[in-house]
Motif scaffolding. Sequence first.
Motif, PDB file in Angstrom:
ATOM      1  N   THR A  86      39.054  16.475  49.370  1.00 44.74           N
ATOM      2  CA  THR A  86      39.701  16.466  49.033  1.00 44.74           C
ATOM      3  C   THR A  86      40.232  16.814  47.529  1.00 44.74           C
ATOM      4  OG1 THR A  86      39.942  14.434  46.407  1.00 44.74           O
ATOM      5  CG2 THR A  86      36.959  15.298  47.101  1.00 44.74           C
ATOM      6  N   ARG A  88      41.144  19.378  43.275  1.00 39.27           N
ATOM      7  CA  ARG A  88      41.142  18.664  41.988  1.00 39.27           C
ATOM      8  C   ARG A  88      41.672  19.382  41.334  1.00 39.27           C
ATOM      9  NH1 ARG A  88      40.354  14.166  39.001  1.00 39.27           N
ATOM     10  NH2 ARG A  88      38.845  14.765  37.604  1.00 39.27           N
ATOM     11  N   PRO A 168      35.817  11.792  40.786  1.00 39.05           N
ATOM     12  CA  PRO A 168      35.928  11.318  41.693  1.00 39.05           C
ATOM     13  C   PRO A 168      35.047   9.902  42.732  1.00 39.05           C
ATOM     14  CG  PRO A 168      37.113  13.892  41.056  1.00 39.05           C
ATOM     15  CD  PRO A 168      35.964  13.144  40.061  1.00 39.05           C
ATOM     16  N   ARG A 172      36.022   5.921  43.060  1.00 38.67           N
ATOM     17  CA  ARG A 172      35.807   6.460  44.230  1.00 38.67           C
ATOM     18  C   ARG A 172      35.344   5.455  45.405  1.00 38.67           C
ATOM     19  NH1 ARG A 172      36.569  11.066  49.720  1.00 38.67           N
ATOM     20  NH2 ARG A 172      36.619   9.283  51.460  1.00 38.67           N
ATOM     21  N   ALA A 304      42.633  13.777  44.144  1.00 38.50           N
ATOM     22  CA  ALA A 304      42.261  13.093  43.349  1.00 38.50           C
ATOM     23  C   ALA A 304      42.687  13.352  41.824  1.00 38.50           C
ATOM     24  CB  ALA A 304      40.972  13.127  42.687  1.00 38.50           C
ATOM     25  N   SER A 311      44.775   6.462  41.154  1.00 35.62           N
ATOM     26  CA  SER A 311      43.208   7.637  41.402  1.00 35.62           C
ATOM     27  C   SER A 311      43.047   8.322  42.464  1.00 35.62           C
ATOM     28  CB  SER A 311      42.456   6.876  41.022  1.00 35.62           C
ATOM     29  OG  SER A 311      41.258   5.720  42.470  1.00 35.62           O
ATOM     30  N   ASN A 312      43.812   8.475  43.314  1.00 34.44           N
ATOM     31  CA  ASN A 312      43.697   9.238  44.380  1.00 34.44           C
ATOM     32  C   ASN A 312      44.945   8.858  45.683  1.00 34.44           C
ATOM     33  OD1 ASN A 312      41.063  11.234  46.235  1.00 34.44           O
ATOM     34  ND2 ASN A 312      42.281   9.394  47.460  1.00 34.44           N
TER      35      ASN A 312
END
Length: 438
Positions: A86, A88, A168, A172, A304, A311-312
């Motif tokens: 992921t 950011r 995150p 999640r 994220a 949110s993702n």
Amino acid sequence: MTTPDRVAVVGAGVSGISAALALHQAGCAVEIFERDDRIGGRVGVAELGDREVLLGGKNIGRGYTRLRALLERLGGTGYEPFGINTSRIVAGKLVSLDSENRTEAMGAVVRMCDWRDLIKLDGIARKVRTTESARFLGSDLARKLARHDDRPLSAHFHRNTADHFLRPITVRMNGAEPDEAYFGNFPVNMGMLIDRFDQPTTGLSTLLARVESIVEIRYRTAVTGITKADGDVLLDLADANGRPTQARYDAVAVCTPAHAAAPLLATLSETLAGLLRSVRYFPATVAVVHYVHDVFAADVRAIALDDQPCSNAGSYGKATRNLVRYTFSGRHGRLTDPTDTEVLDLVADTERRLRNHLGIAPQSSTAAAIRHWPQAYCGYLPHYGDFLDALTAATAPHTGIALAGDYLLGTSLEACCRSGETAAATLLSAPLPQGATR
């Protein structure tokens, strides 16, 4: 101690499947009751064009020993690495965290966190890595950290750490913001972060469906209440047309989220039901969209996002990067009974943001699968060890009834699997009430 002959399992999610298989292996006649029309619960099996996709949990950690053993009993599967990948936006730049590359992952953590928090985070990670029980709710480590649960998780770290690193993770796993989560439950989240993840090469839904050949599953049958009489456990049932019936069993495993278990047990014990009602859950909406061309790259498979409903957003698989999964959760993503059109409008807005972050051209989509869960994520409670102790005490007088679900050990597939096995072991080890039928 006598093995119960007939056992009901309420719920065909991972915890219910795990309990049913363990009870069947011990020689019990098992029936699973599932109000939906398919197995898997919040694994979220859905159709996307001509293929099945999972809108809930689908990745298998290498530390998921009990779940992997369960899948092996269902015929086994190969695995392909998936990892946690992921990214950011930190100080205007894309920072990627990839669990398959430890060196780069540590560099990303350093960039995401305030340096003053690194020693604290490293200490928790080391304890979780060396003590298996620390990955689950109610562990010794969790109880020690929960002494500080008078403040939320965010209050124990500096702002950069809370915003870029913690958020995150908590969104999640729990659908919760860092100021809605608690320090005593954070080792469970850390356990996910330090694990490595695979995807089964045989579809997870295919494996779970094999349970149908082992135990009886009564689909589209809702359990509406649980009571006891003459040593038996009585289940009040309603079929797909709402017609009521009642069935007797020697024992029952209630393998549902806490909010679903509470009304079933209210007549039996208001104390027990009240404890179950107190567990927090947060909503989520998930859309998996099929595109003509890849959206993500091999080295950046998810991102994220903050301050918006999505949110993702991430590729469905390591190689299937033209399937993108959008998760709407966290404070800004708590949608209320959205229509598919409303969700797709939010997807379109997220697509525009992804193009800006990833530098990609617009992509044409061909199909979408959407699911909304009003109570998707278990957000736990502060001082969770105390809650678990109270729940154990409230359940103890009701022999022949055991609980399993995401609120006992954690939300991961492994935690749910283990809670189901524990429920089965409880029913198999407890003496049956006097007068129970055989």
